[in-house]
Design a protein around this motif. Structure first.
Motif, PDB file in Angstrom:
ATOM      1  N   LEU A  66      -5.708   3.786  -4.460  1.00 11.98           N
ATOM      2  CA  LEU A  66      -6.515   3.727  -3.217  1.00 11.98           C
ATOM      3  C   LEU A  66      -7.295   4.987  -3.033  1.00 11.98           C
ATOM      4  O   LEU A  66      -8.362   4.997  -2.763  1.00 11.98           O
ATOM      5  N   ILE A  67      -6.400   6.037  -3.079  1.00 11.20           N
ATOM      6  CA  ILE A  67      -6.939   7.404  -2.812  1.00 11.20           C
ATOM      7  C   ILE A  67      -7.966   7.952  -3.856  1.00 11.20           C
ATOM      8  O   ILE A  67      -9.069   8.173  -3.302  1.00 11.20           O
ATOM      9  N   PHE A  68      -7.777   7.499  -5.102  1.00 10.82           N
ATOM     10  CA  PHE A  68      -8.731   7.647  -6.096  1.00 10.82           C
ATOM     11  C   PHE A  68      -9.912   6.841  -6.072  1.00 10.82           C
ATOM     12  O   PHE A  68     -11.063   7.644  -6.203  1.00 10.82           O
ATOM     13  N   ILE A 116       0.828  -1.180  -0.115  1.00 12.52           N
ATOM     14  CA  ILE A 116       0.040  -0.002  -0.093  1.00 12.52           C
ATOM     15  C   ILE A 116       0.728   1.295   0.100  1.00 12.52           C
ATOM     16  O   ILE A 116       0.371   2.325  -0.436  1.00 12.52           O
ATOM     17  N   ARG A 117       1.983   1.193   0.588  1.00  9.53           N
ATOM     18  CA  ARG A 117       2.868   2.486   0.521  1.00  9.53           C
ATOM     19  C   ARG A 117       3.655   2.391  -0.784  1.00  9.53           C
ATOM     20  O   ARG A 117       4.190   3.674  -0.966  1.00  9.53           O
ATOM     21  N   THR A 118       3.341   1.835  -1.804  1.00 14.05           N
ATOM     22  CA  THR A 118       4.184   2.006  -3.052  1.00 14.05           C
ATOM     23  C   THR A 118       3.287   3.283  -3.684  1.00 14.05           C
ATOM     24  O   THR A 118       1.832   3.172  -3.448  1.00 14.05           O
ATOM     25  N   LYS A 119       3.757   4.272  -4.543  1.00 18.75           N
ATOM     26  CA  LYS A 119       3.028   5.153  -4.996  1.00 18.75           C
ATOM     27  C   LYS A 119       1.882   5.028  -5.885  1.00 18.75           C
ATOM     28  O   LYS A 119       0.901   5.329  -5.717  1.00 18.75           O
ATOM     29  N   ILE A 120       2.036   4.055  -6.648  1.00 26.22           N
ATOM     30  CA  ILE A 120       0.672   3.666  -7.857  1.00 26.22           C
ATOM     31  C   ILE A 120      -0.222   3.027  -6.930  1.00 26.22           C
ATOM     32  O   ILE A 120      -1.269   3.374  -7.257  1.00 26.22           O
TER      33      ILE A 120
END
Length: 137
Positions: free
Chosen positions: A121-123, A112-116
């Motif tokens: 997930l935020i999207f 989850i900490r990977t940028k993509i």
């Protein structure tokens, strides 16, 4: 986060979730004139938050109404799975003296900490929030 702290946090959250569902099942339906909205964000702004409707969505899953649950809030399925699987998994770890749940947590957290993944997930959370606002939840 340490293993014991994680296990205690998850078990406490699941217990509180089960208690909240129990309360809604037996007390909220009998007193329909009382507003039981627990969302502080919605109480202050009158706009639903991304997780508004999750309790009702989980209730729909318990009653076997998966599609209805998805319409109310897709997060309900995630929460229901967590509430069902995590306590059983932690109990399994306790009796087998393993830490499979903790290892899964650490792996998931690093993914989850990977940028993509984080941006995706935020999207999805923002999309769900728009969906909740559109439905006037």
């Amino acid at each position: 986060m340490k293993k014991n702290k994680l296990y205690n946090l998850v078990l406490t959250a699941c217990f509180l979730g089960y208690s909240w569902l129990f309360f809604f099942k037996f007390f909220a339906n009998s007193s329909s004139n009382i507003d039981l909205t627990a969302c502080l964000f919605k109480r202050i702004t009158t706009i639903p938050c991304p997780s508004c409707g999750t309790t009702r969505a989980v209730q729909e899953i318990v009653q076997g109404n998966i599609l209805s649950s998805l319409v109310i809030n897709p997060f309900g399925i995630i929460v229901a799975l967590i509430m069902l699987c995590c306590p059983l998994w932690i109990i399994y770890d306790y009796f087998t003296k393993k830490q499979t749940f903790y290892n899964f947590y650490l792996t998931t957290e690093s993914i989850i900490r990977t940028k993509i993944v984080a941006i995706s997930l935020i999207f999805l959370v923002l999309l769900n929030w728009i969906w909740n606002i559109y439905k006037q939840l």
